[in-house]
Design an enzyme around this catalytic site. Structure first.
Site: not given
Length: 449
Positions: A157, A198, A234, A262, A264
């Site tokens: 990030e 990432n 996400h 990641e 979801d």
């Protein structure tokens, strides 16, 4: 599903819902996700909590996934909570589990602005001191797991939403060069590990993902060891970026691998059949976009079960973001992933049995009453349940037990507690409630889902 109606006297019983189950599946598709992914040259992963890698949680993690990401166990605040004092317990546990189950491990994460120990964030460091601390941390951790980690999320990030560099301990103290240095130090510690940058909200083509693209291009041109980019994914229900596959492809065209790291898909609670169907479509769309690009090598879900998800604690009112429910039953999202990887999902035939909900008023007085609902199954079973009804005369539930009950206007929704979602064939579950009434207490028609 269809509910059956019948009448009820105030002190009597009613079979408020007897449903033929068209079957929440009690088990996952026959071919594990890891085998489907392998057949397409992909890796399917999940983030895990090391202490939970036993029982059903461990069985699913080991059988369905070919890669594990430590959710928190390899972050700086966990492994070095006190300067010079290291705790590798959970990270070692995850690595050992992965070895025993022939899985890769994705290291997460070496350089981040969050979850750092207080001794680091509260310290006063010169640029040289900060650089030495970072180099030592990366070298120590990567060296410990040399040969055991397939890929590292080295830098996590680094960008703001507009594509500028995020103001962090690292950027403020070391400038943007910390990224190249971190990659270089990680490569020196384990030349075989794949090294990634990432970030989140970089799934589609936008200012942030373009900044990441430009950074990767410049790093490669400078000869800095960079092997891939991680797109966290996400996502919010129904909001998979239309440019996802295009974005994956443009990074691949730079000569780096791409991973969905990641994944979801969060939704407003409670979940409905419609939202779960949309979630299935979203998981399928993301997985298919990766499957369509040769250099998209890995899709990792950020926890495979809703009981281990970060979403409810971070986004109040949202949840149900993973492929398995809290009772470890596969949701439609699971089958979305499976189908995108070439699996065939056979819808189970309707059960010849049924589950019914019996509503009773067990006590009543001039301003209130106590009611209960018993859910029983014969020739069928449930892995979770939800009972809904609408009151016709202003009744209001004031308290409930053995279920989570909410009321919006006249509409009541009661869902299983964490400990009683499973109703086996021949078994039953009862929950109760207190409610107020005035004037009349007509019988509601209950739907069981």
């Amino acid at each position: 599903m269809r509910s059956l109606r019948t009448g009820l006297s105030l002190t009597g019983l009613v079979t408020a819902a007897a449903l033929l189950l068209t079957a929440p599946a009690a088990h996952a598709a026959d071919t594990p996700l890891r085998d489907l992914a392998s057949a397409k040259g992909k890796v399917i992963g999940t983030a895990v909590t090391g202490s939970k890698l036993t029982g059903t949680y461990g069985d699913i993690a080991g059988a369905q996934f070919s890669s594990l990401t430590p959710g928190n166990a390899m972050k700086w605040g966990t492994v070095e909570p006190t300067q010079g004092s290291f705790n590798w317990t959970e990270a070692d546990q995850i690595v050992a589990f992965a070895k025993a189950h022939n899985q890769q491990v994705r290291g997460h994460t070496l350089v981040w602005h969050n979850q750092n120990p207080s001794w680091l964030t509260n310290g006063t460091w010169t640029s040289a001191q900060l650089g030495t601390l970072l180099q030592n941390h990366i070298t120590t951790e990567v060296t410990r797991y040399k040969g055991d980690i397939a890929a590292w999320d080295v830098v996590n990030e680094p960008f703001n939403e507009d594509g500028t560099y995020r103001s962090t301990l690292w950027y403020n103290g070391l400038g943007s060069g910390y990224i190249a240095n971190a990659l270089t130090w990680a490569h020196a510690a384990d030349p075989a590990a794949k090294l990634y940058i990432n970030d989140y909200n970089v799934e589609g083509v936008n200012a942030k993902s373009t900044a990441l693209y430009d950074l990767v291009r410049s790093l490669k041109a400078a000869g800095v060891p960079i092997d891939g980019v991680g797109l966290q994914a996400h996502l919010i229900l129904g909001q998979v970026p239309a440019t996802l596959q295009q974005n994956i492809q443009r990074f691949a065209d730079l000569g780096v691998d791409v991973a969905i790291t990641e994944l979801d898909v969060r939704m407003q609670l409670p979940a409905t059949d419609a939202s779960l169907a949309q979630q299935k479509a979203d998981f399928k769309s993301v997985t298919a976009a990766c499957a369509a690009v040769t250099r998209c090598v890995n899709v990792t879900v950020w926890g495979f079960t809703d009981s281990d998800s970060w979403v409810p604690g971070t986004f109040p009112g949202y949840g149900a973001a993973t492929p398995y429910d809290e009772n470890y039953a596969p949701k439609p999202a699971y089958y979305g992933i499976s189908e995108a990887l070439g699996g065939t999902t056979t819808t189970p035939p309707p059960s010849t049995g049924a589950c019914s909900a019996t509503y009773s008023v067990v006590n009543q007085w001039n301003s209130g009453f106590t009611g209960q609902v018993t859910i029983a199954c014969s020739g069928a079973s449930l892995s979770s349940w939800k009972a809904t009804w609408t009151y016709g005369a202003g009744q209001q539930i004031t308290q409930a037990w053995n279920a989570g009950c909410t009321q919006s206007g006249a509409a009541v929704t009661c869902t299983n507690a964490s400990y009683n979602g499973t109703v086996p064939d021949g078994g039953s579950v009862t929950f109760g409630f207190n409610a107020s009434w005035s004037g009349s207490n007509p019988v509601p028609t209950v739907t069981l889902g």
